[in-house]
Design a protein around this motif. Structure first.
Motif, PDB file in Angstrom:
ATOM      1  N   UNK A  46      -8.914   5.991  -1.740  1.00  0.00           N
ATOM      2  CA  UNK A  46      -8.633   7.373  -1.355  1.00  0.00           C
ATOM      3  C   UNK A  46      -7.630   7.962  -2.344  1.00  0.00           C
ATOM      4  N   UNK A  47      -7.977   9.045  -3.040  1.00  0.00           N
ATOM      5  CA  UNK A  47      -7.023   9.641  -3.975  1.00  0.00           C
ATOM      6  C   UNK A  47      -5.972  10.471  -3.255  1.00  0.00           C
ATOM      7  N   UNK A  48      -4.723  10.318  -3.689  1.00  0.00           N
ATOM      8  CA  UNK A  48      -3.612  11.108  -3.165  1.00  0.00           C
ATOM      9  C   UNK A  48      -2.954  11.783  -4.363  1.00  0.00           C
ATOM     10  N   UNK A  49      -3.086  13.088  -4.473  1.00  0.00           N
ATOM     11  CA  UNK A  49      -2.547  13.809  -5.633  1.00  0.00           C
ATOM     12  C   UNK A  49      -1.080  14.144  -5.374  1.00  0.00           C
ATOM     13  N   UNK A  50      -0.216  13.542  -6.170  1.00  0.00           N
ATOM     14  CA  UNK A  50       1.230  13.723  -6.013  1.00  0.00           C
ATOM     15  C   UNK A  50       1.908  13.294  -7.307  1.00  0.00           C
ATOM     16  N   UNK A  51       2.757  14.124  -7.848  1.00  0.00           N
ATOM     17  CA  UNK A  51       3.469  13.822  -9.090  1.00  0.00           C
ATOM     18  C   UNK A  51       4.792  13.135  -8.762  1.00  0.00           C
ATOM     19  N   UNK A  52       4.887  11.863  -9.075  1.00  0.00           N
ATOM     20  CA  UNK A  52       6.090  11.102  -8.746  1.00  0.00           C
ATOM     21  C   UNK A  52       7.295  11.504  -9.588  1.00  0.00           C
ATOM     22  N   UNK A  53       7.080  12.296 -10.622  1.00  0.00           N
ATOM     23  CA  UNK A  53       8.208  12.789 -11.420  1.00  0.00           C
ATOM     24  C   UNK A  53       8.880  14.008 -10.786  1.00  0.00           C
ATOM     25  N   UNK A  54       8.203  14.637  -9.835  1.00  0.00           N
ATOM     26  CA  UNK A  54       8.785  15.830  -9.214  1.00  0.00           C
ATOM     27  C   UNK A  54       8.824  15.750  -7.684  1.00  0.00           C
ATOM     28  N   UNK A  55       8.164  14.760  -7.097  1.00  0.00           N
ATOM     29  CA  UNK A  55       8.104  14.643  -5.642  1.00  0.00           C
ATOM     30  C   UNK A  55       9.451  14.211  -5.061  1.00  0.00           C
ATOM     31  N   UNK A  56       9.656  14.523  -3.795  1.00  0.00           N
ATOM     32  CA  UNK A  56      10.852  14.080  -3.082  1.00  0.00           C
ATOM     33  C   UNK A  56      10.566  12.762  -2.361  1.00  0.00           C
ATOM     34  N   UNK A  57      11.625  12.107  -1.934  1.00  0.00           N
ATOM     35  CA  UNK A  57      11.458  10.863  -1.180  1.00  0.00           C
ATOM     36  C   UNK A  57      10.651  11.117   0.086  1.00  0.00           C
ATOM     37  N   UNK A  58      10.917  12.208   0.765  1.00  0.00           N
ATOM     38  CA  UNK A  58      10.194  12.508   2.004  1.00  0.00           C
ATOM     39  C   UNK A  58       8.706  12.729   1.741  1.00  0.00           C
ATOM     40  N   UNK A  59       8.382  13.399   0.638  1.00  0.00           N
ATOM     41  CA  UNK A  59       6.970  13.640   0.309  1.00  0.00           C
ATOM     42  C   UNK A  59       6.237  12.332   0.047  1.00  0.00           C
ATOM     43  N   UNK A  60       6.872  11.430  -0.665  1.00  0.00           N
ATOM     44  CA  UNK A  60       6.235  10.139  -0.950  1.00  0.00           C
ATOM     45  C   UNK A  60       6.171   9.291   0.317  1.00  0.00           C
ATOM     46  N   UNK A  61       7.239   9.308   1.096  1.00  0.00           N
ATOM     47  CA  UNK A  61       7.257   8.529   2.338  1.00  0.00           C
ATOM     48  C   UNK A  61       6.144   8.967   3.275  1.00  0.00           C
ATOM     49  N   UNK A  96       9.778   5.422  -5.378  1.00  0.00           N
ATOM     50  CA  UNK A  96       8.737   4.763  -4.580  1.00  0.00           C
ATOM     51  C   UNK A  96       9.351   3.702  -3.671  1.00  0.00           C
ATOM     52  N   UNK A  97      10.339   2.983  -4.187  1.00  0.00           N
ATOM     53  CA  UNK A  97      11.030   1.985  -3.357  1.00  0.00           C
ATOM     54  C   UNK A  97      11.777   2.652  -2.210  1.00  0.00           C
ATOM     55  N   UNK A  98      12.496   3.734  -2.509  1.00  0.00           N
ATOM     56  CA  UNK A  98      13.224   4.454  -1.467  1.00  0.00           C
ATOM     57  C   UNK A  98      12.259   5.002  -0.412  1.00  0.00           C
ATOM     58  N   UNK A  99      11.117   5.516  -0.876  1.00  0.00           N
ATOM     59  CA  UNK A  99      10.133   6.067   0.054  1.00  0.00           C
ATOM     60  C   UNK A  99       9.524   4.979   0.931  1.00  0.00           C
ATOM     61  N   UNK A 100       9.302   3.804   0.361  1.00  0.00           N
ATOM     62  CA  UNK A 100       8.777   2.697   1.155  1.00  0.00           C
ATOM     63  C   UNK A 100       9.753   2.307   2.255  1.00  0.00           C
ATOM     64  N   UNK A 101      11.025   2.257   1.917  1.00  0.00           N
ATOM     65  CA  UNK A 101      12.050   1.947   2.922  1.00  0.00           C
ATOM     66  C   UNK A 101      12.033   3.005   4.022  1.00  0.00           C
ATOM     67  N   UNK A 102      11.996   4.272   3.621  1.00  0.00           N
ATOM     68  CA  UNK A 102      12.012   5.360   4.604  1.00  0.00           C
ATOM     69  C   UNK A 102      10.768   5.321   5.499  1.00  0.00           C
ATOM     70  N   UNK A 103       9.636   4.913   4.920  1.00  0.00           N
ATOM     71  CA  UNK A 103       8.385   4.874   5.684  1.00  0.00           C
ATOM     72  C   UNK A 103       8.231   3.586   6.485  1.00  0.00           C
ATOM     73  N   UNK A 104       9.143   2.645   6.291  1.00  0.00           N
ATOM     74  CA  UNK A 104       9.062   1.383   7.013  1.00  0.00           C
ATOM     75  C   UNK A 104       8.037   0.415   6.464  1.00  0.00           C
ATOM     76  N   UNK A 105       7.716   0.538   5.181  1.00  0.00           N
ATOM     77  CA  UNK A 105       6.768  -0.376   4.529  1.00  0.00           C
ATOM     78  C   UNK A 105       7.566  -1.481   3.848  1.00  0.00           C
TER      79      UNK A 105
END
Length: 218
Positions: A46-61, A96-105
């Motif tokens: 499943x493609x998820x379009x998101x620019x990790x250079x400009x996204x926020x932690x909440x958006x990635x989470x 991505x690491x911070x977002x994983x923590x926030x998302x509980x992954x």
């Protein structure tokens, strides 16, 4: 399992997506450009379009929530300059690491680089790259909420995979096909006993599943 891969259009990531989808996992790949989406769908992801250079932690989470594992396989690429080594190879990995923590992954696998070191000296682009990857790895290791495994492949090739590898804390330099890197990543994602390990990978004589079980202590 549901697995979310950062850098979903990369040459290792597309191979990994095919392997995971073929074994029945639910796979999502984060990509920067919408035109890359069809390649991911063809790979079974499943493609998820998101620019990790400009996204926020909440958006990635938000994209990670509900996943069983996250794989960081993004990279600025060989043609990029020093600035993008910092924004992609380091900052995006931290995000991505911070977002994983926030998302509980908890399960978190990183595609790093052999000789990555936050203390690596030098001002050439490759020096900046190794330092950025090393700093990202150090940050991931510091996140106690993550069950991380860091994989450091040797010289990547597009040769057909052999399914035979050497996977150890220190292997020394050597080539490894991207096919085999993807196969090892698929095994690592599914082997939580490898959490807390930083592993080097080159071609060798052990079947992938045997090599992963050996480092996991099974």
């Amino acid at each position: 399992m549901r697995i979310v891969i950062a850098g979903g259009h990369g040459r290792i990531a597309l191979r990994l997506e095919r392997l995971l989808a073929a074994r029945g996992d639910e796979v999502a790949g984060i990509v920067r450009r919408a035109e890359q989406a069809d390649d991911l769908r063809e790979a079974g992801a499943e493609p998820v379009v998101l620019d990790l250079e400009s996204a926020t932690v909440d958006e990635v989470a938000a994209r990670l929530r509900g996943a069983d594992a996250a794989v960081f396989a993004a990279g600025a690429g060989p043609g990029s300059g020093a600035a993008r080594k910092e924004t992609v190879d380091k900052a995006a990995a931290v995000l991505f690491a911070d977002a994983a923590v926030r998302a509980g992954v908890r399960r978190f696998v990183v595609v790093s680089a052999m000789n990555a070191d936050p203390r690596h000296a030098g001002d050439e682009v490759f020096d900046v790259y190794l330092r950025a990857k090393g700093e990202a790895d150090a940050y991931v290791r510091s996140r106690e909420a993550l069950d991380w495994t860091i994989l450091r492949p040797g010289l990547l090739t597009d040769d057909a995979g052999t399914g035979l590898v050497r996977l150890e804390a220190h292997t020394g330099r050597g080539p490894v096909p991207r096919d085999d890197v993807a196969a090892v990543l698929a095994e690592l994602v599914d082997t939580p006993a490898t959490a807390g390990l930083t592993l080097e990978l080159i071609s060798g004589s052990a079947p992938v599943s045997v090599a992963v079980k050996a480092v996991a202590g099974n």
